[in-house]
Design a protein around this motif. Structure first.
Motif, PDB file in Angstrom:
ATOM      1  N   LEU A 355     -21.283 -20.231  -1.889  1.00 33.98           N
ATOM      2  CA  LEU A 355     -20.411 -21.397  -2.095  1.00 33.98           C
ATOM      3  C   LEU A 355     -19.673 -21.297  -3.425  1.00 33.98           C
ATOM      4  O   LEU A 355     -18.510 -21.715  -3.526  1.00 33.98           O
ATOM      5  N   PHE A 356     -20.326 -20.727  -4.433  1.00 40.18           N
ATOM      6  CA  PHE A 356     -19.641 -20.481  -5.709  1.00 40.18           C
ATOM      7  C   PHE A 356     -18.471 -19.523  -5.497  1.00 40.18           C
ATOM      8  O   PHE A 356     -17.383 -19.720  -6.048  1.00 40.18           O
ATOM      9  N   MET A 357     -18.666 -18.493  -4.672  1.00 41.55           N
ATOM     10  CA  MET A 357     -17.581 -17.549  -4.365  1.00 41.55           C
ATOM     11  C   MET A 357     -16.467 -18.236  -3.576  1.00 41.55           C
ATOM     12  O   MET A 357     -15.286 -17.973  -3.791  1.00 41.55           O
ATOM     13  N   TYR A 358     -16.852 -19.155  -2.681  1.00 41.91           N
ATOM     14  CA  TYR A 358     -15.854 -19.889  -1.887  1.00 41.91           C
ATOM     15  C   TYR A 358     -14.962 -20.776  -2.762  1.00 41.91           C
ATOM     16  O   TYR A 358     -13.840 -21.088  -2.377  1.00 41.91           O
ATOM     17  N   THR A 359     -15.484 -21.197  -3.920  1.00 47.03           N
ATOM     18  CA  THR A 359     -14.662 -22.064  -4.781  1.00 47.03           C
ATOM     19  C   THR A 359     -13.444 -21.325  -5.337  1.00 47.03           C
ATOM     20  O   THR A 359     -12.538 -21.945  -5.884  1.00 47.03           O
ATOM     21  N   GLY A 360     -13.413 -19.998  -5.208  1.00 46.06           N
ATOM     22  CA  GLY A 360     -12.248 -19.223  -5.650  1.00 46.06           C
ATOM     23  C   GLY A 360     -11.368 -18.745  -4.505  1.00 46.06           C
ATOM     24  O   GLY A 360     -10.468 -17.910  -4.712  1.00 46.06           O
ATOM     25  N   ILE A 361     -11.599 -19.280  -3.298  1.00 44.95           N
ATOM     26  CA  ILE A 361     -10.826 -18.843  -2.131  1.00 44.95           C
ATOM     27  C   ILE A 361      -9.342 -19.189  -2.291  1.00 44.95           C
ATOM     28  O   ILE A 361      -8.989 -20.227  -2.851  1.00 44.95           O
TER      29      ILE A 361
END
Length: 491
Positions: A355-361
């Motif tokens: 989810l942390f990675m998704y915040t940079g999508i």
């Protein structure tokens, strides 16, 4: 029929477990598949049935509303009606709803069909959990609950992709015609092999509690669904949404107070005295909010931000959902062997990282990377849901099983409504905030950037939920066989 512990144990050995599981899991799969299968057909249905977006959303809202009203009283139904009666009634409603939907010439008739289908699914889900708790000893429940996890996770996730393939070649009616034979097979299998396994206590029916439950859970589910874009409310400031949430909230408070004061409550909230049940419930609630908010906002971004078709978006999410389903039985066996604690902690850590990675999508994020991130997130989810759920229910005494499953399934419905509503609201607020700061908010580039910002904010919300869940997971401990719940339900 049941006269003593020895005979109970003997009867336990005589259960035809595989046919019972097959009947339950197949009907559960098709029922939950139907919950989301119509989503990709919403746009073409508006044209064919000549209704607007607000009206067509009732096909989803009505379904959720019926589930939110019926599931809370399932604990009472399980104590009043036999296993075979409830299973047969559930399948009859599902079959009737499927036939009516397949033949529907108008929106009104299709709406009636969706209500019938929702009644069938609402009766089946708690019955499925309760049956597993009764026919399996505590040390083997993880594997069985893993199979339920396969159904609960994979069926709704596969709905859009499978129905997208159907719509590419056939009319929307075939979404229901294809489901029908599976329901009939389940019914026949259940009638042949499913025994009456629940103990009927027939507690007094408290009409006021049922009214309060209906107003409470129905109001909360409808209010949040409407605020999140379903139904006629639309937005948090709508009088309809405010009224629904107020009535729902007040009714729920009165309902809870009343249940705690009753000797034979409709929903026994004393189950919350068991700490592992409460922690398991919190983790499942958080997990459902993360799953359903992600399943809403990720396809939205794939279609609106990255210009993929609805079918392509469904196919991007299908590998993760399929892997989650396949891993659920494996996680069940690991749970039986090692317990829940480290499965849940590692699972929530993985979900938080993804989810942390998704915040940079953004629009330049490769589709392959999104598929990979979704795969890892669903692996993490499979490590959380079933272990937390099974460990929590294991701590309950057998007389609490109907109530525990009713509470667990009800709060999953509520979590879905709350999670999606908050995610959409945060997305909208992030998008509006970004566009208010730029000089040309109408330009396509700024519109895309605003939408991307909103999506990122929604994933930050999901990330915060996962961190809260991770903190809670450190308090999980394995329920020992022979303690708390006794030595299983039949002893």
């Amino acid at each position: 029929m049941k006269t003593g512990p020895a005979e109970d144990q003997q009867e336990t050995k005589q259960y035809k477990v595989m046919p019972i599981l097959f009947a339950m899991l197949l009907s559960g799969f098709i029922g939950l598949f139907g919950e989301t299968a119509l989503n990709v057909a919403i746009t073409p249905l508006m044209g064919k049935l000549q209704v607007g977006p607000t009206t067509i959303q009732w096909l989803t809202t009505g379904y959720l509303l019926v589930m939110g009203i019926l599931v809370p009283i399932s604990g009472l139904l399980l104590q009043w009606f036999t296993t075979r009666q409830l299973f047969t009634t559930s399948l009859v409603f599902s079959i009737a709803g499927t036939i009516v939907a397949a033949l529907s010439p108008s929106f009104e008739i299709l709406m009636v069909a969706r209500v019938l289908q929702a009644v069938g699914t609402a009766l089946l889900l708690p019955l499925m959990f309760n049956t597993i708790l009764v026919i399996f000893p505590i040390e083997k429940r993880g594997s069985a609950m893993g199979l339920i996890g396969l159904v609960i996770m994979f069926a709704p996730a596969s709905g859009p992709a499978i129905s997208g393939l159907i719509l590419a070649n056939l009319t929307w009616h075939w979404i229901f015609w294809i489901s029908l034979p599976f329901f009939i097979i389940s019914l026949v299998c259940g009638l042949l092999f499913l025994p009456n396994i629940s103990k009927l206590t027939k507690p007094k029916i408290d009409i006021l509690s049922i009214v309060l439950s209906t107003l409470g859970f129905g109001g909360i589910v409808y209010g949040f669904s409407s605020a999140g874009g379903h139904g006629e409310g639309g937005g948090w400031t709508s009088p309809v949404v405010i009224a629904a949430l107020l009535i729902g909230g007040i009714s729920l408070v009165i309902f809870c107070i009343r249940q705690l004061r009753m000797e034979q409550p409709v929903m026994n909230l004393r189950a919350f005295r068991y700490p592992m049940f409460t922690i398991g419930l919190i983790l499942v609630f958080i997990c459902m909010m993360i799953i359903l908010s992600s399943m809403l906002i990720l396809p939205m971004y794939l279609q609106q931000g990255m210009a993929l078709t609805a079918l392509a978006a469904g196919l991007v999410l299908l590998p993760g959902s399929l892997l989650n389903g396949l891993l659920s039985p494996i996680m069940g066996r690991l749970f039986d062997k090692f317990g829940p604690k480290w499965l849940v902690i590692i699972g929530l850590a993985v979900v938080a990282i993804i989810l942390f990675m998704y915040t940079g999508i953004n629009a330049n994020t490769p589709v392959g990377m999104i598929v990979a991130m979704h795969l890892f997130m669903m692996v993490g989810i499979s490590m959380i849901m079933m272990p937390a759920q099974t460990n929590g229910l294991n701590q309950l005494p057998s007389e609490y099983y109907p109530h525990g499953t009713a509470i667990m399934n009800t709060l999953q419905q509520v979590a879905g409504a709350i999670g999606t509503a908050l995610a959409v609201s945060i997305l909208s607020a992030g998008q509006t905030g970004y566009l208010s700061r730029v000089t040309d908010p109408q330009s396509p580039a700024n519109q895309l950037a605003g939408f991307t910002t909103g999506i990122q904010h929604a994933f930050i919300f999901a990330l915060v939920l996962s961190v809260i869940g991770l903190v809670c997971s450190f308090f999980v401990r394995r329920v020992q066989v022979g303690k708390q719940a006794g030595q299983g339900p039949m002893h």
